[in-house]
Design a protein around this motif. Structure first.
Motif, PDB file in Angstrom:
ATOM      1  N   ILE A 227       0.797  -1.231   0.000  1.00  0.00           N
ATOM      2  CA  ILE A 227       0.000   0.000   0.000  1.00  0.00           C
ATOM      3  C   ILE A 227       0.828   1.278   0.000  1.00  0.00           C
ATOM      4  O   ILE A 227       0.325   2.327  -0.350  1.00  0.00           O
TER       5      ILE A 227
ATOM      6  N   PHE B 185       2.282 -13.758  16.048  1.00  0.00           N
ATOM      7  CA  PHE B 185       2.396 -13.256  14.673  1.00  0.00           C
ATOM      8  C   PHE B 185       1.097 -13.466  13.898  1.00  0.00           C
ATOM      9  O   PHE B 185       0.523 -12.536  13.325  1.00  0.00           O
TER      10      PHE B 185
ATOM     11  N   LYS C 168      -5.878  -7.963  12.484  1.00  0.00           N
ATOM     12  CA  LYS C 168      -5.868  -6.676  11.775  1.00  0.00           C
ATOM     13  C   LYS C 168      -6.455  -6.836  10.366  1.00  0.00           C
ATOM     14  O   LYS C 168      -7.240  -6.015   9.917  1.00  0.00           O
TER      15      LYS C 168
ATOM     16  N   ARG D 136      -9.638  -4.912   8.902  1.00  0.00           N
ATOM     17  CA  ARG D 136      -9.545  -4.015   7.755  1.00  0.00           C
ATOM     18  C   ARG D 136     -10.497  -4.453   6.645  1.00  0.00           C
ATOM     19  O   ARG D 136     -11.045  -3.640   5.920  1.00  0.00           O
TER      20      ARG D 136
ATOM     21  N   LYS E 105     -11.364   5.101   8.641  1.00  0.00           N
ATOM     22  CA  LYS E 105     -10.922   3.810   9.174  1.00  0.00           C
ATOM     23  C   LYS E 105     -10.835   3.930  10.689  1.00  0.00           C
ATOM     24  O   LYS E 105     -10.601   5.015  11.200  1.00  0.00           O
TER      25      LYS E 105
ATOM     26  N   LEU F 187      -9.091   2.315  14.446  1.00  0.00           N
ATOM     27  CA  LEU F 187      -7.886   1.628  14.936  1.00  0.00           C
ATOM     28  C   LEU F 187      -8.278   0.705  16.074  1.00  0.00           C
ATOM     29  O   LEU F 187      -9.085   1.076  16.940  1.00  0.00           O
ATOM     30  N   LEU F 188      -7.680  -0.461  16.070  1.00  0.00           N
ATOM     31  CA  LEU F 188      -7.959  -1.415  17.146  1.00  0.00           C
ATOM     32  C   LEU F 188      -7.201  -0.988  18.398  1.00  0.00           C
ATOM     33  O   LEU F 188      -6.010  -0.668  18.322  1.00  0.00           O
TER      34      LEU F 188
ATOM     35  N   ASN G 131       2.594  -7.990  15.737  1.00  0.00           N
ATOM     36  CA  ASN G 131       3.024  -8.928  14.685  1.00  0.00           C
ATOM     37  C   ASN G 131       4.552  -8.952  14.558  1.00  0.00           C
ATOM     38  O   ASN G 131       5.142 -10.005  14.327  1.00  0.00           O
ATOM     39  N   TYR G 132       5.193  -7.810  14.759  1.00  0.00           N
ATOM     40  CA  TYR G 132       6.655  -7.757  14.675  1.00  0.00           C
ATOM     41  C   TYR G 132       7.271  -8.571  15.817  1.00  0.00           C
ATOM     42  O   TYR G 132       8.290  -9.236  15.646  1.00  0.00           O
TER      43      TYR G 132
ATOM     44  N   LEU H  97      15.805  -4.294  10.890  1.00  0.00           N
ATOM     45  CA  LEU H  97      14.767  -4.023   9.889  1.00  0.00           C
ATOM     46  C   LEU H  97      13.452  -3.619  10.567  1.00  0.00           C
ATOM     47  O   LEU H  97      12.802  -2.657  10.168  1.00  0.00           O
ATOM     48  N   LEU H  98      13.104  -4.374  11.614  1.00  0.00           N
ATOM     49  CA  LEU H  98      11.808  -4.092  12.246  1.00  0.00           C
ATOM     50  C   LEU H  98      11.830  -2.804  13.065  1.00  0.00           C
ATOM     51  O   LEU H  98      10.819  -2.101  13.143  1.00  0.00           O
TER      52      LEU H  98
ATOM     53  N   ARG I 253      11.374  -0.324  10.453  1.00  0.00           N
ATOM     54  CA  ARG I 253      10.033  -0.436   9.874  1.00  0.00           C
ATOM     55  C   ARG I 253       8.981   0.092  10.845  1.00  0.00           C
ATOM     56  O   ARG I 253       8.033   0.759  10.455  1.00  0.00           O
TER      57      ARG I 253
ATOM     58  N   ASP J 250       6.490   3.124  10.149  1.00  0.00           N
ATOM     59  CA  ASP J 250       5.044   2.968  10.205  1.00  0.00           C
ATOM     60  C   ASP J 250       4.422   3.925  11.223  1.00  0.00           C
ATOM     61  O   ASP J 250       3.353   4.483  10.984  1.00  0.00           O
TER      62      ASP J 250
ATOM     63  N   LYS K 221      -1.141   9.895   8.882  1.00  0.00           N
ATOM     64  CA  LYS K 221      -2.452   9.482   8.382  1.00  0.00           C
ATOM     65  C   LYS K 221      -3.560   9.824   9.376  1.00  0.00           C
ATOM     66  O   LYS K 221      -4.599  10.330   9.000  1.00  0.00           O
ATOM     67  N   TYR K 222      -3.324   9.490  10.638  1.00  0.00           N
ATOM     68  CA  TYR K 222      -4.417   9.539  11.605  1.00  0.00           C
ATOM     69  C   TYR K 222      -4.351  10.709  12.584  1.00  0.00           C
ATOM     70  O   TYR K 222      -5.292  10.897  13.360  1.00  0.00           O
TER      71      TYR K 222
HETATM   72  P1  NDP Z   1       1.763  -4.175   9.469  1.00  0.00           P
HETATM   73  O1  NDP Z   1       1.085  -5.370   8.952  1.00  0.00           O
HETATM   74  O2  NDP Z   1       1.949  -4.083  10.940  1.00  0.00           O
HETATM   75  O3  NDP Z   1       0.981  -2.940   8.915  1.00  0.00           O
HETATM   76  C1  NDP Z   1       1.087  -1.674   9.460  1.00  0.00           C
HETATM   77  C2  NDP Z   1      -0.247  -1.026   9.232  1.00  0.00           C
HETATM   78  O4  NDP Z   1      -1.233  -1.619  10.078  1.00  0.00           O
HETATM   79  C3  NDP Z   1      -0.284   0.435   9.602  1.00  0.00           C
HETATM   80  O5  NDP Z   1       0.256   1.231   8.580  1.00  0.00           O
HETATM   81  C4  NDP Z   1      -1.768   0.650   9.741  1.00  0.00           C
HETATM   82  O6  NDP Z   1      -2.256   0.722   8.393  1.00  0.00           O
HETATM   83  C5  NDP Z   1      -2.237  -0.653  10.367  1.00  0.00           C
HETATM   84  N1  NDP Z   1      -2.340  -0.533  11.804  1.00  0.00           N
HETATM   85  C6  NDP Z   1      -1.395  -0.182  12.693  1.00  0.00           C
HETATM   86  N2  NDP Z   1      -1.886  -0.183  13.935  1.00  0.00           N
HETATM   87  C7  NDP Z   1      -3.187  -0.536  13.826  1.00  0.00           C
HETATM   88  C8  NDP Z   1      -4.229  -0.705  14.765  1.00  0.00           C
HETATM   89  N3  NDP Z   1      -4.061  -0.506  16.057  1.00  0.00           N
HETATM   90  N4  NDP Z   1      -5.437  -1.078  14.307  1.00  0.00           N
HETATM   91  C9  NDP Z   1      -5.642  -1.298  12.993  1.00  0.00           C
HETATM   92  N5  NDP Z   1      -4.694  -1.135  12.052  1.00  0.00           N
HETATM   93  C10 NDP Z   1      -3.476  -0.763  12.474  1.00  0.00           C
HETATM   94  O7  NDP Z   1       3.169  -3.926   8.896  1.00  0.00           O
HETATM   95  P2  NDP Z   1       4.100  -4.580   7.821  1.00  0.00           P
HETATM   96  O8  NDP Z   1       3.499  -4.440   6.497  1.00  0.00           O
HETATM   97  O9  NDP Z   1       5.419  -3.972   8.079  1.00  0.00           O
HETATM   98  O10 NDP Z   1       4.236  -6.123   8.231  1.00  0.00           O
HETATM   99  C11 NDP Z   1       3.334  -7.167   7.917  1.00  0.00           C
HETATM  100  C12 NDP Z   1       3.906  -8.476   8.434  1.00  0.00           C
HETATM  101  O11 NDP Z   1       5.021  -8.843   7.643  1.00  0.00           O
HETATM  102  C13 NDP Z   1       4.407  -8.393   9.869  1.00  0.00           C
HETATM  103  O12 NDP Z   1       4.053  -9.552  10.548  1.00  0.00           O
HETATM  104  C14 NDP Z   1       5.903  -8.319   9.737  1.00  0.00           C
HETATM  105  O13 NDP Z   1       6.544  -8.897  10.851  1.00  0.00           O
HETATM  106  C15 NDP Z   1       6.122  -9.107   8.473  1.00  0.00           C
HETATM  107  N6  NDP Z   1       7.317  -8.703   7.791  1.00  0.00           N
HETATM  108  C16 NDP Z   1       8.249  -9.660   7.576  1.00  0.00           C
HETATM  109  C17 NDP Z   1       9.397  -9.358   6.926  1.00  0.00           C
HETATM  110  C18 NDP Z   1      10.392 -10.383   6.714  1.00  0.00           C
HETATM  111  O14 NDP Z   1      11.372 -10.094   6.056  1.00  0.00           O
HETATM  112  N7  NDP Z   1      10.239 -11.583   7.224  1.00  0.00           N
HETATM  113  C19 NDP Z   1       9.667  -7.999   6.425  1.00  0.00           C
HETATM  114  C20 NDP Z   1       8.617  -7.071   6.720  1.00  0.00           C
HETATM  115  C21 NDP Z   1       7.490  -7.421   7.365  1.00  0.00           C
HETATM  116  P3  NDP Z   1      -3.770   1.115   8.028  1.00  0.00           P
HETATM  117  O15 NDP Z   1      -4.354   1.730   9.249  1.00  0.00           O
HETATM  118  O16 NDP Z   1      -3.645   2.035   6.870  1.00  0.00           O
HETATM  119  O17 NDP Z   1      -4.441  -0.166   7.668  1.00  0.00           O
END
Ligand code: NDP
Length: 616
Positions: free
Chosen positions: A449, A502, A509, A513, A533, A535-536, A548-549, A580-581, A584, A588, A595-596
């Motif tokens: 996104i 995870f 989420k 969504r 939107k 937020l949880l 998730n991280y 990385l995390l 990241r 984020d 955004k919010y």
């Molecule tokens: P997320 O899946 O955590 O997405 C972040 C988005 O989630 C935010 O921008 C926001 O977007 C939404 N969000 C954040 N807080 C909330 C909340 N409280 N309630 C609802 N929505 C919320 O991030 P990633 O895309 O970075 O990671 C996805 C997965 O991939 C993770 O599990 C990560 O660990 C994994 N990953 C693994 C990698 C690897 O190399 N193995 C590399 C990168 C990521 P919005 O509100 O716009 O929906």
């Protein structure tokens, strides 16, 4: 000359076009010819409105006297506001009562409270981008002294659907209202997206990520070099850091055209599987112009088909050891492919309309080559980014792991693979299968996104993931480690703990969504944001930010432990992944704050825990 009713700078309420929602706006100017007012919403959106679509703030205050508007818009406006303040969100005492007169009392009290709240809602312009209706921070700023009233607002600041379950409001009506809320939410999101079509402005230099232009330059040259050094280190008998640098091969030794051909074949087979008309087609999140792209979910089928092909090849006696012997050549082939792909992506992005560009692109050529200019480059319906995210690299990773398992048996003359190798293979297989099974979840990740498709994702998906993430298995081929069953059990428990966190967090989420009014999520508390939107703030996302991280990191540790403690090298993945995390998470947090706005700050107050608390 016709007179104007509202003055420049006046704060009033403006109707959102096509809806019945009124938001706080500031009058910027008035065109006497068209009789239109230019107004600015709190999120910065500027629109032209007719005088009829603008109401003075006082007209909303008049409701104190019990005056009710007969206009449908006013009725809906008040219905919408009731999302957080509806009788469905009654205080504890009131919830138990079902008598009609009590309900009427409660309604009356609530209306009074709404009115008392109004002047607080109308705070000075500028710091908030919150939605007028049911915005949480408005509620929290309410300092109406009555204890019960305060209690009500504490309750209503969260749109906890649990409260609705005990509401005296008839169930069918609740469902109808919830559906209307959901529709309205979708509508507002789409509308906001449409209005922001022309807001894809290049980001300012100070907002560039990854250390800006010098940073991305270093990453682009540094990462491939680092990858080869790491693989060469691992090939040494004693891969101690003291033996750095490893002996370097001549460049021509790293190139083999046949290997490149095999790599291309692999890529094409995966592309073919991607094109198969099997699997559900879903829509992605709304784009900046409100469109939703369609994606076919057949990654898991591609994995099954790949397994069948690999199984057949094994049965036919195809020599998989070739991949192990030419591992570095394969890494180079993938790197070359990725560079060519990145050049193609960058070049074609200049033909893309502005609305199709990534919000991360900056206008700087080098930076954009890295971060990607085009958000969703497609050839027909073939989505290049979505395809590369999960297919050739991720499935390639488990195939490489299998190659390493076979190589270990061959090189160490084992009849069966070591327990360490089985653990590494199984843990990572679970990770990949899970990602493919939950393929739809990738559609809400930052990669899809936010980031464009450029060198960063191409290298990450096609080179880094298959060749670095398989590092533990690669290490075990030439550095065996015996793992006892009790230790193996502990590692399995650790892996499963990480996986539960995870998967639980990501699924929660994604489900939210996908459908914010999903009955399965009705127990979760949420806060409203100005974008439409929510937020949880409970469940996994109320426990810590980015749960998730956390789960992912725990799993990363579990992958490395089977390699023992003789060398730091197999723990490289944990170190790198933490970095990385951390980065990241900071990215984020920054994006979400943008955004919010105030709603995100509220979320941070409600959920103060971060997985990397002291780093940023
Ligand atoms: P997320 O899946 O955590 O997405 C972040 C988005 O989630 C935010 O921008 C926001 O977007 C939404 N969000 C954040 N807080 C909330 C909340 N409280 N309630 C609802 N929505 C919320 O991030 P990633 O895309 O970075 O990671 C996805 C997965 O991939 C993770 O599990 C990560 O660990 C994994 N990953 C693994 C990698 C690897 O190399 N193995 C590399 C990168 C990521 P919005 O509100 O716009 O929906």
């Amino acid at each position: 000359m016709p007179s104007r009713k509202f003055a420049d700078g006046e704060v009033v309420r403006g109707r959102w076009p096509g809806s019945s929602l009124y938001y706080e706006v500031e009058i910027l100017s008035h065109d006497s010819t068209s009789q239109l007012y230019t107004v600015k919403y709190k999120d910065g959106t500027e629109l032209e409105l007719k005088e009829n679509d603008i109401k003075p703030l006082t007209s909303f205050r008049q409701r104190k006297g019990g005056s009710t508007s007969s206009s449908p818009s006013r009725r809906r406006g008040s219905r919408s506001r009731s999302r957080s303040r509806s009788p469905g969100r009654l205080p504890k005492g009131a919830r138990r009562s079902a008598s009609a007169s009590h309900q009427a009392d409660i309604k009356e009290t609530r209306r009074e409270v709404e009115v008392k709240l109004t002047p607080l809602v109308l705070k000075p312009f500028g710091n908030s981008i919150s939605r007028y209706n049911g915005d949480p921070e408005h509620i929290e700023r309410n300092d109406v002294p009555h204890k019960n009233t305060q209690e009500k607002f504490n309750l209503s600041q969260e749109s906890s659907y649990i409260a609705t379950q005990y509401s005296p409001r008839p169930r069918r009506e609740q469902i109808r209202l919830k559906e209307m809320d959901s529709k309205e939410e979708k509508f507002v999101t789409k509308e906001l997206a449409v209005r922001r079509t022309f807001e894809v402005t290049p980001i300012r230099a100070k907002d560039l990520e990854f250390g800006g232009v010098p940073g991305v330059f270093l990453i682009m040259f540094g990462l491939p070099v680092f990858l080869f050094l790491l693989l060469l280190m691992c090939k040494q008998k004693d891969p101690s850091l003291l033996n750095f640098p490893p002996p370097l091969p001549a460049l021509y030794e790293l190139w083999e055209t046949r290997v490149f051909g095999v790599y291309l074949l692999w890529f094409l087979i995966q592309a073919l599987f991607y094109l198969l008309p099997i699997g559900k087609v879903v829509e992605g999140t709304p784009l900046i112009d409100g469109r939703r792209l369609k994606y076919r979910l057949n990654g898991f089928y591609a994995f099954i088909l790949t397994s069948a092909v690999i199984g057949t090849c094994l049965f036919q006696g195809v020599e998989f050891h070739y991949v192990y012997r030419h591992f570095l050549q394969f890494a180079l082939a993938a790197t070359v492919f990725c560079v060519v792909l990145s050049v193609y992506l960058y070049t074609r992005s200049f033909k893309a309309p502005r609305k199709d560009l990534s919000p991360a692109s900056s206008g700087n050529a080098l930076y954009d080559f890295f971060i990607g200019r085009e958000l969703n480059p497609r050839i027909g319906t073939f989505d290049l980014k979505y395809f590369c995210e999960l297919r050739p690299g991720l499935i390639g990773w488990v195939v490489i792991n299998l190659v390493m398992l076979l190589a270990e048996m061959k090189i160490q003359s084992r009849a069966v693979p070591s327990l360490a190798m089985i653990l590494v293979n199984s843990f990572q297989l679970l990770y990949v299968v899970d990602a493919l099974w939950n393929e739809e979840a990738v559609l809400t990740t930052m990669d899809i996104i936010h980031d464009g498709f450029g060198f960063m994702l191409a290298f990450g998906d096609l080179v880094w993931v298959p060749f670095i993430y398989s590092f533990q298995a690669f290490y075990l081929v030439s550095h065996p480690n015996e793992v006892s069953w009790p230790m193996a059990s502990l590692m399995i428990v650790l892996k499963l703990c990480g996986y539960v966190i995870f998967r639980g967090a990501n699924s929660q989420k994604n489900a939210f969504r996908k459908n914010p009014s999903d009955p399965k999520l009705s127990h979760l508390k949420t806060i409203h944001t100005s974008t439409g939107k929510n937020l949880l703030v409970s469940g996994w996302w109320g426990f810590v930010r980015h749960p998730n991280y956390l789960g992912d990191l725990i799993m990363a540790l579990a992958w490395s432990l089977p390699c023992g403690f003789n060398h730091i090298l197999p723990y490289f993945y944990v170190v790198y992944f933490t970095m990385l995390l951390v980065h990241r998470e900071a990215r984020d947090e920054y994006q979400c704050k943008k955004k919010y706005g105030v709603a995100w700050e509220k979320y941070c107050q409600r959920v103060p825990y971060r997985i990397f608390p002291y780093i940023y």
